[in-house]
Motif scaffolding. Structure first.
Motif, PDB file in Angstrom:
ATOM      1  N   LEU A  62     -36.177 -75.669  15.913  1.00  0.00           N
ATOM      2  CA  LEU A  62     -36.380 -75.833  14.470  1.00  0.00           C
ATOM      3  C   LEU A  62     -35.462 -76.919  13.905  1.00  0.00           C
ATOM      4  O   LEU A  62     -35.885 -77.732  13.079  1.00  0.00           O
ATOM      5  CB  LEU A  62     -36.125 -74.507  13.745  1.00  0.00           C
ATOM      6  CG  LEU A  62     -37.188 -73.439  13.942  1.00  0.00           C
ATOM      7  CD1 LEU A  62     -36.752 -72.121  13.335  1.00  0.00           C
ATOM      8  CD2 LEU A  62     -38.515 -73.881  13.334  1.00  0.00           C
ATOM      9  N   LEU A  63     -34.201 -76.952  14.340  1.00  0.00           N
ATOM     10  CA  LEU A  63     -33.270 -77.961  13.831  1.00  0.00           C
ATOM     11  C   LEU A  63     -33.695 -79.361  14.243  1.00  0.00           C
ATOM     12  O   LEU A  63     -33.549 -80.326  13.498  1.00  0.00           O
ATOM     13  CB  LEU A  63     -31.849 -77.682  14.329  1.00  0.00           C
ATOM     14  CG  LEU A  63     -31.167 -76.464  13.707  1.00  0.00           C
ATOM     15  CD1 LEU A  63     -29.846 -76.176  14.388  1.00  0.00           C
ATOM     16  CD2 LEU A  63     -30.954 -76.682  12.213  1.00  0.00           C
ATOM     17  N   ILE A  65     -36.483 -80.551  14.384  1.00  0.00           N
ATOM     18  CA  ILE A  65     -37.573 -81.060  13.545  1.00  0.00           C
ATOM     19  C   ILE A  65     -37.043 -81.991  12.461  1.00  0.00           C
ATOM     20  O   ILE A  65     -37.713 -82.945  12.065  1.00  0.00           O
ATOM     21  CB  ILE A  65     -38.363 -79.875  12.963  1.00  0.00           C
ATOM     22  CG1 ILE A  65     -39.173 -79.233  14.085  1.00  0.00           C
ATOM     23  CG2 ILE A  65     -39.264 -80.304  11.822  1.00  0.00           C
ATOM     24  CD1 ILE A  65     -39.785 -77.924  13.729  1.00  0.00           C
ATOM     25  N   TYR A  66     -35.820 -81.720  11.947  1.00  0.00           N
ATOM     26  CA  TYR A  66     -35.285 -82.568  10.876  1.00  0.00           C
ATOM     27  C   TYR A  66     -34.060 -83.368  11.299  1.00  0.00           C
ATOM     28  O   TYR A  66     -33.642 -84.270  10.568  1.00  0.00           O
ATOM     29  CB  TYR A  66     -34.923 -81.720   9.651  1.00  0.00           C
ATOM     30  CG  TYR A  66     -36.119 -81.079   8.996  1.00  0.00           C
ATOM     31  CD1 TYR A  66     -37.091 -81.868   8.387  1.00  0.00           C
ATOM     32  CD2 TYR A  66     -36.291 -79.703   8.985  1.00  0.00           C
ATOM     33  CE1 TYR A  66     -38.187 -81.282   7.784  1.00  0.00           C
ATOM     34  CE2 TYR A  66     -37.383 -79.117   8.383  1.00  0.00           C
ATOM     35  CZ  TYR A  66     -38.333 -79.909   7.784  1.00  0.00           C
ATOM     36  OH  TYR A  66     -39.418 -79.331   7.186  1.00  0.00           O
ATOM     37  N   ILE A  80     -30.597 -80.955   5.934  1.00  0.00           N
ATOM     38  CA  ILE A  80     -30.962 -79.627   6.460  1.00  0.00           C
ATOM     39  C   ILE A  80     -30.170 -78.556   5.717  1.00  0.00           C
ATOM     40  O   ILE A  80     -30.710 -77.520   5.313  1.00  0.00           O
ATOM     41  CB  ILE A  80     -30.679 -79.544   7.972  1.00  0.00           C
ATOM     42  CG1 ILE A  80     -31.643 -80.434   8.743  1.00  0.00           C
ATOM     43  CG2 ILE A  80     -30.781 -78.102   8.470  1.00  0.00           C
ATOM     44  CD1 ILE A  80     -31.320 -80.574  10.220  1.00  0.00           C
ATOM     45  N   GLU A  83     -30.819 -79.473   1.283  1.00  0.00           N
ATOM     46  CA  GLU A  83     -32.078 -79.784   0.613  1.00  0.00           C
ATOM     47  C   GLU A  83     -33.278 -79.035   1.171  1.00  0.00           C
ATOM     48  O   GLU A  83     -34.081 -78.516   0.408  1.00  0.00           O
ATOM     49  CB  GLU A  83     -32.339 -81.298   0.670  1.00  0.00           C
ATOM     50  CG  GLU A  83     -31.420 -82.042  -0.288  1.00  0.00           C
ATOM     51  CD  GLU A  83     -31.499 -83.540  -0.138  1.00  0.00           C
ATOM     52  OE1 GLU A  83     -32.422 -84.028   0.543  1.00  0.00           O
ATOM     53  OE2 GLU A  83     -30.627 -84.220  -0.702  1.00  0.00           O
ATOM     54  N   ILE A  84     -33.413 -78.986   2.482  1.00  0.00           N
ATOM     55  CA  ILE A  84     -34.609 -78.380   3.053  1.00  0.00           C
ATOM     56  C   ILE A  84     -34.523 -76.861   2.932  1.00  0.00           C
ATOM     57  O   ILE A  84     -33.469 -76.275   3.205  1.00  0.00           O
ATOM     58  CB  ILE A  84     -34.783 -78.836   4.508  1.00  0.00           C
ATOM     59  CG1 ILE A  84     -35.134 -80.315   4.482  1.00  0.00           C
ATOM     60  CG2 ILE A  84     -35.881 -78.055   5.207  1.00  0.00           C
ATOM     61  CD1 ILE A  84     -34.810 -81.051   5.705  1.00  0.00           C
ATOM     62  N   LYS A  85     -35.611 -76.261   2.492  1.00  0.00           N
ATOM     63  CA  LYS A  85     -35.582 -74.833   2.203  1.00  0.00           C
ATOM     64  C   LYS A  85     -35.237 -74.025   3.461  1.00  0.00           C
ATOM     65  O   LYS A  85     -35.854 -74.226   4.503  1.00  0.00           O
ATOM     66  CB  LYS A  85     -36.927 -74.392   1.639  1.00  0.00           C
ATOM     67  CG  LYS A  85     -37.146 -74.981   0.273  1.00  0.00           C
ATOM     68  CD  LYS A  85     -38.302 -74.382  -0.462  1.00  0.00           C
ATOM     69  CE  LYS A  85     -38.537 -75.182  -1.724  1.00  0.00           C
ATOM     70  NZ  LYS A  85     -39.049 -76.540  -1.433  1.00  0.00           N
ATOM     71  N   PHE A  86     -34.255 -73.145   3.300  1.00  0.00           N
ATOM     72  CA  PHE A  86     -33.769 -72.269   4.374  1.00  0.00           C
ATOM     73  C   PHE A  86     -33.156 -73.047   5.544  1.00  0.00           C
ATOM     74  O   PHE A  86     -32.863 -72.467   6.567  1.00  0.00           O
ATOM     75  CB  PHE A  86     -34.866 -71.327   4.887  1.00  0.00           C
ATOM     76  CG  PHE A  86     -35.246 -70.270   3.891  1.00  0.00           C
ATOM     77  CD1 PHE A  86     -34.415 -69.189   3.654  1.00  0.00           C
ATOM     78  CD2 PHE A  86     -36.420 -70.368   3.180  1.00  0.00           C
ATOM     79  CE1 PHE A  86     -34.746 -68.231   2.731  1.00  0.00           C
ATOM     80  CE2 PHE A  86     -36.767 -69.407   2.242  1.00  0.00           C
ATOM     81  CZ  PHE A  86     -35.932 -68.329   2.022  1.00  0.00           C
ATOM     82  N   ILE A  90     -31.165 -71.589   9.003  1.00  0.00           N
ATOM     83  CA  ILE A  90     -31.485 -71.912  10.393  1.00  0.00           C
ATOM     84  C   ILE A  90     -30.232 -72.474  11.079  1.00  0.00           C
ATOM     85  O   ILE A  90     -29.894 -72.090  12.202  1.00  0.00           O
ATOM     86  CB  ILE A  90     -32.625 -72.953  10.466  1.00  0.00           C
ATOM     87  CG1 ILE A  90     -33.828 -72.524   9.629  1.00  0.00           C
ATOM     88  CG2 ILE A  90     -33.003 -73.249  11.910  1.00  0.00           C
ATOM     89  CD1 ILE A  90     -34.757 -71.560  10.228  1.00  0.00           C
ATOM     90  N   LEU A 253     -29.395 -58.730  16.772  1.00  0.00           N
ATOM     91  CA  LEU A 253     -30.145 -59.499  15.763  1.00  0.00           C
ATOM     92  C   LEU A 253     -29.617 -59.212  14.358  1.00  0.00           C
ATOM     93  O   LEU A 253     -29.425 -60.118  13.549  1.00  0.00           O
ATOM     94  CB  LEU A 253     -31.636 -59.164  15.863  1.00  0.00           C
ATOM     95  CG  LEU A 253     -32.545 -59.789  14.808  1.00  0.00           C
ATOM     96  CD1 LEU A 253     -32.588 -61.297  14.966  1.00  0.00           C
ATOM     97  CD2 LEU A 253     -33.953 -59.215  14.893  1.00  0.00           C
TER      98      LEU A 253
END
Lengths: 362, 160
Positions: A62-63, A65-66, A80, A83-86, A90, A253
């Motif tokens: 996921l990381l 990706i940006y 990340i 600005e990027i949501k959530f 992550i 978790l």
């Protein structure tokens, strides 16, 4: 309706089973047992380590990706995080899970050591495990640089400086660093190491490690070996131990989620090669012990001698630690190997003392 | 809960008892909660760029600096929000601005100066250069037109 559904399921199951023989696998998993005794608690820590590794794989993708390695590294991590949501979540999960994974591996390793689970025929399990720990610390070291904030920058400078002080190692260090200074080239290299090279080594090695556990089963500690075979208790791996394993993963978790959400991982100031190192800078906790040992040797033996001696002693200790299955001659005969236990306790004590000492001096 | 002996034996024979049904239901519900708690942040994280793009789509007007200096008989590309658009100067005071996204399969179209029409290189769709009407080829709809108004130092392009 119910029987119709059951028949459909049975038909589908049989179709797959004829081709893949799932029945054999389930029968095998049902026959496999896990010993149950007062030290069984420690059997979960390998699984916990693997759980955090899986989390690392998923959040790492996921990381990626940006994340943009190179000159824009800091800016992309800032986006990340802010600005990027959530994105903050992550990243926080990835950082927390990395630390918890190292912690779980340490606990797993020391419990294996003290339960003497490295004894024949499980030597390769021990060696592959130590190799996995070494790879994990390189994962940690390479990942720490990627945000390219102040702490990351100086931690990498210092971390590469340590082997760089060894005679003849500077060429190799320059190669790893991609130049004389930590910069964009270093980030690109560490990124490649972190997301391609290390996983390509780690995953097959982990497969080998797990295959050995399948092959030899869980080891029982010497204290349990004194119990007659007829009185030893065990539970089936599937579904009993598997269900317990899942429950432990669920706890892991939840712990991870609480830590990541309540204590989001910080992003420091952008690294600037002209600004001085911030006061109180220190390595990650899992490098603190080795860092402090090197510092102490440097204090006791001033100059290059101290650094070289420190590195030699540290590596000698690591080799002794790895070779324990070969020189532990008492445990195999069922006698409690006191000397090896004392060695393990000494290593644990030195690790803990130098870690706290290191934090004390920061 | 009190069960009569009959009910009890019935439950034992049935493939699904109330107890296992409730337990399985609780398990599925808890699993769904976890899946949602993890899936929602991941979805929003992945959808972030497209959400940002949607707010950029809300653009109603753009100003093109120096677009009034475009030579007669030529065209230029510009961005209206996030989408490519096409400005054509037919004569001294005759302009056409259109979205440049082909209505067939969203390729970016271009102006053919010689044939004086708009065409799409992907599947050969052709549009009228003044109205945007789909003339031949696969496009099912005309290209959407914008309003062009002269302004100080350039042109203002707005939604009709």
């Amino acid at each position: 309706m119910n029987t119709l559904f059951q028949n459909a399921f049975k038909t589908a199951y049989n179709w797959v089973d004829e081709r893949l023989n799932i029945g054999d696998a389930i029968a095998f998993a049902g026959k496999k047992t896990v010993p149950e005794h007062k030290h069984s608690f420690w059997y979960y820590w390998g699984g916990i380590s693997m759980f955090f590794f899986i989390v690392q794989c998923l959040t790492g993708v996921l990381l990626m990706i940006y994340y943009r390695p190179g000159a824009e590294a800091y800016e992309s991590v800032r986006q990340i995080t802010n600005e990027i949501k959530f994105g903050w979540l992550i990243r926080s999960v990835h950082s927390w899970s990395a630390n918890l994974m190292v912690l779980a591996i340490f606990i797993h390793m020391f419990s294996v050591f003290f339960m003497k689970a490295y004894r024949a025929p499980r030597e390769f399990g021990w060696w592959s495990g130590v190799a996995l720990l070494v790879l994990t610390t390189i994962f940690g070291f390479s990942g720490y640089l990627l945000p390219m904030d102040e702490l990351a920058y100086f931690a990498t400078k210092v971390g590469l400086g340590i082997p760089g002080s060894m005679p003849g190692a500077s060429v190799l260090v320059d190669l790893v660093r991609g130049g004389a200074e930590v910069g964009d080239a270093t980030i690109q290299r560490f990124f490649t190491l972190h997301v391609v090279v290390l996983p390509a080594l780690f995953v097959p090695l982990l497969g080998f490690h797990l295959w050995l556990v399948q092959k030899h089963g869980n080891a029982i500690p010497p204290s349990e070996e004194l119990t007659p075979v007829s009185e030893r208790r065990s539970i089936p791996f599937f579904p009993n131990f598997f269900a317990k394993d899942l429950a432990v993963w669920l706890i892991a978790l939840n712990v991870l989620a609480v830590l990541a959400a309540l204590f989001p991982w910080d992003l420091g100031k952008q690294a600037d090669s002209l600004s001085p190192a911030p006061v109180g800078i220190h390595p990650e906790w899992y490098f603190m012990s080795s860092f402090q040992i090197l510092k102490l040797f440097g204090r006791w033996f001033p100059g290059t001698l101290g650094e070289v001696l420190g590195i030699l002693v540290f590596n000698l200790g690591l080799v002794l630690w790895m070779l324990v299955p070969l020189y532990d001659r008492e445990s195999p005969s069922g006698v409690k190997a006191r000397r090896v236990t004392y060695f393990g306790l000494a290593v644990l004590a030195i690790t803990l003392i130098t870690t706290f000492w290191g934090y004390w001096e920061v | 809960m009190s069960n009569s002996p009959d009910q009890k034996s019935n439950e034992e024979n049935a493939p699904l008892t109330r107890r296992t049904f409730i337990l399985a239901g609780a398990g599925v519900a808890a699993g769904a909660c976890y899946a949602a708690a993890m899936g929602y942040p991941v979805y929003r994280y992945l959808a972030d760029p497209s959400e940002r793009a949607q707010s950029a789509v809300a653009v109603k007007e753009v100003f093109l600096k120096d677009a009034d200096k475009l030579p007669v008989g030529t065209a230029m590309m510009f961005k209206f929000g996030v989408k490519p658009a096409l400005l054509i100067r037919h004569a001294e005071n005759e302009w056409t601005a259109l979205t440049a996204v082909c209505t067939h399969l969203a390729c970016t179209v271009q102006y053919d100066q010689n044939k004086k029409h708009i065409f799409c290189a992907c599947h050969g769709g052709v549009y009228d250069a003044k109205t945007g009407a789909n003339v031949s080829g696969p496009p099912p709809k005309p290209l959407a037109k914008f309003q062009v108004a002269p302004a100080q130092g350039g042109l203002t392009i707005s939604l009709t």
